[in-house]
Design a protein around this motif. Structure first.
Motif, mmCIF file in Angstrom:
data_model
loop_
_atom_site.group_PDB
_atom_site.id
_atom_site.type_symbol
_atom_site.label_atom_id
_atom_site.label_comp_id
_atom_site.label_asym_id
_atom_site.label_seq_id
_atom_site.Cartn_x
_atom_site.Cartn_y
_atom_site.Cartn_z
ATOM 1 N N SER A 136 0.863 -1.173 0.000
ATOM 2 C CA SER A 136 0.000 0.000 0.000
ATOM 3 C C SER A 136 0.896 1.217 0.000
ATOM 4 C CB SER A 136 -0.891 0.019 1.248
ATOM 5 O OG SER A 136 -1.621 1.235 1.336
ATOM 6 N N ASP A 191 -0.366 4.083 1.182
ATOM 7 C CA ASP A 191 -1.031 4.927 2.168
ATOM 8 C C ASP A 191 -0.485 4.633 3.563
ATOM 9 O OD1 ASP A 191 -2.770 6.783 3.199
ATOM 10 O OD2 ASP A 191 -4.589 5.599 2.858
ATOM 11 N N TYR A 227 -3.704 -5.885 2.583
ATOM 12 C CA TYR A 227 -4.064 -4.784 1.688
ATOM 13 C C TYR A 227 -4.892 -5.322 0.525
ATOM 14 C CZ TYR A 227 -0.303 -2.549 4.295
ATOM 15 O OH TYR A 227 0.503 -2.065 5.301
ATOM 16 N N SER A 264 2.108 8.561 4.756
ATOM 17 C CA SER A 264 1.526 8.221 3.462
ATOM 18 C C SER A 264 2.417 8.716 2.335
ATOM 19 C CB SER A 264 0.137 8.852 3.332
ATOM 20 O OG SER A 264 -0.361 8.683 2.014
ATOM 21 N N SER A 285 -7.873 3.743 3.860
ATOM 22 C CA SER A 285 -7.316 2.420 3.603
ATOM 23 C C SER A 285 -8.260 1.331 4.104
ATOM 24 C CB SER A 285 -5.948 2.303 4.294
ATOM 25 O OG SER A 285 -5.421 1.005 4.159
ATOM 26 N N CYS A 306 -8.699 -2.781 3.599
ATOM 27 C CA CYS A 306 -7.421 -3.167 4.188
ATOM 28 C C CYS A 306 -7.569 -3.436 5.683
ATOM 29 C CB CYS A 306 -6.380 -2.068 3.966
ATOM 30 S SG CYS A 306 -6.049 -1.719 2.215
ATOM 31 N N ASN A 329 -7.495 -1.159 -2.894
ATOM 32 C CA ASN A 329 -6.493 -0.201 -2.438
ATOM 33 C C ASN A 329 -5.338 -0.115 -3.428
ATOM 34 O OD1 ASN A 329 -5.477 1.539 -0.137
ATOM 35 N ND2 ASN A 329 -3.802 0.068 -0.253
#
Length: 296
Positions: free
Chosen positions: A132, A134, A246, A223, A140, A145, A250
């Motif tokens: 990810s 983020d 994840y 992030s 998320s 996630c 996403n």
């Protein structure tokens, strides 16, 4: 078990020892592929890549262990993922390698992305796996996630106090990571293998402290979403549908943010787990061969 991981010294963070491993002796005629491993694992995560003759034909495989993982330790006692990205570049310097591709699993995915952000002239392309871009955000979780705060905080709290020299990482911590990363695909042999690796890497008070900082970094990372448009190199994001950490949704949101990349693609692996390089090496390795061959 024989550990073939070597170490190299770099200047970052007051001077650091970094664990690294080549898949075979370095060949300057081939491009290099950096491999960054997932949370609290080691270069051993990439055993399926080191065993793939087709992948070894197209690239030098160079696993570099992030700070707090395996044999990578700084003089300074604090570190972040950005430090591991800097370490990637300084290891290349130390080994005399000018440019490289970079592939990373889970946390390794954002480390290779950060590496490309820091040195766009040196990273020719990145392959994030099961990752990810983020932080641990509400967005998320809304995209399916996990709750990383819920996963990490108990360990962070439990590891807050000093421990005696005979301390080793609890089995339940290791099993929790393996279950999240590999699901029901973990064999008894692999479980025993990783329990041994973790016990060697995370023992005594220094091991406890490294494990805690690694957990803090995972939970409290920043992030990268707003920074992704700065990347110009090609990106191949590979994600499994059985990833319990994840989600594919996403990943779709993340890959769309690489608006400055000359080519940004998402490849979805049906049934693929979170530690995708270990759970689905056939798909990952074949895609890496194609990617490197195209962009070298």
């Amino acid at each position: 078990m024989t550990d073939t991981t070597q170490t190299v010294d770099i200047p970052h963070l007051g001077g650091s020892t970094v664990g690294y491993r080549f898949g075979k002796p370095y060949d300057p005629s081939l491009p290099t592929l950096i491999l960054n491993n997932s949370f609290t694992t080691s270069a051993e995560l990439f055993r399926p890549q080191f065993a793939d003759e087709e992948l070894l034909k197209v690239a030098n495989l160079l696993a570099i262990e992030p700070y707090g993982h395996g044999k990578t330790h700084p003089t300074y006692r604090q570190f972040t993922y950005w430090d591991s990205a800097i370490a990637n570049l300084q290891v290349l310097d130390a080994l005399g390698i000018d440019q490289a591709f970079a592939m990373g699993t889970s946390q390794g995915g954002w480390i290779v992305t950060q590496t490309a952000m820091l040195a766009p002239d040196r990273i020719k392309g990145i392959i994030p796996l099961g990752t990810s871009m983020d932080r641990e955000s509400q967005q998320s979780q809304a995209l399916g996630c996990w709750d990383g705060t819920e996963f990490c905080t108990p360990a962070i709290d439990a590891l807050a106090e000093s421990v005696p020299d005979d301390w080793v990482v609890p089995d339940e911590f290791v099993i929790g990571v393996l279950d999240a990363g590999l699901g029901d695909s973990v064999s008894d042999e692999d479980r025993a293998f990783w329990l041994d690796v973790y016990r060697r890497n995370y023992s005594g008070d220094a091991g406890r402290e490294r494990l805690r900082i690694c957990s803090i970094n995972l939970r409290d990372r920043d992030s990268l979403l707003a920074r992704l448009n700065s990347l110009t190199c090609p990106v191949l994001w590979i994600h499994g549908t059985a990833d319990s950490v994840y989600s594919v949704a996403n990943a779709e949101n993340g890959i769309a943010r690489f608006t400055g990349s000359k080519d940004a693609q998402l490849k979805v692996v049906e049934g693929g787990q979170h530690f995708l390089s270990a759970s689905d090496p056939k798909e990952v390795n074949a895609a890496a061969v194609d990617f490197i061959s195209k962009w070298k």
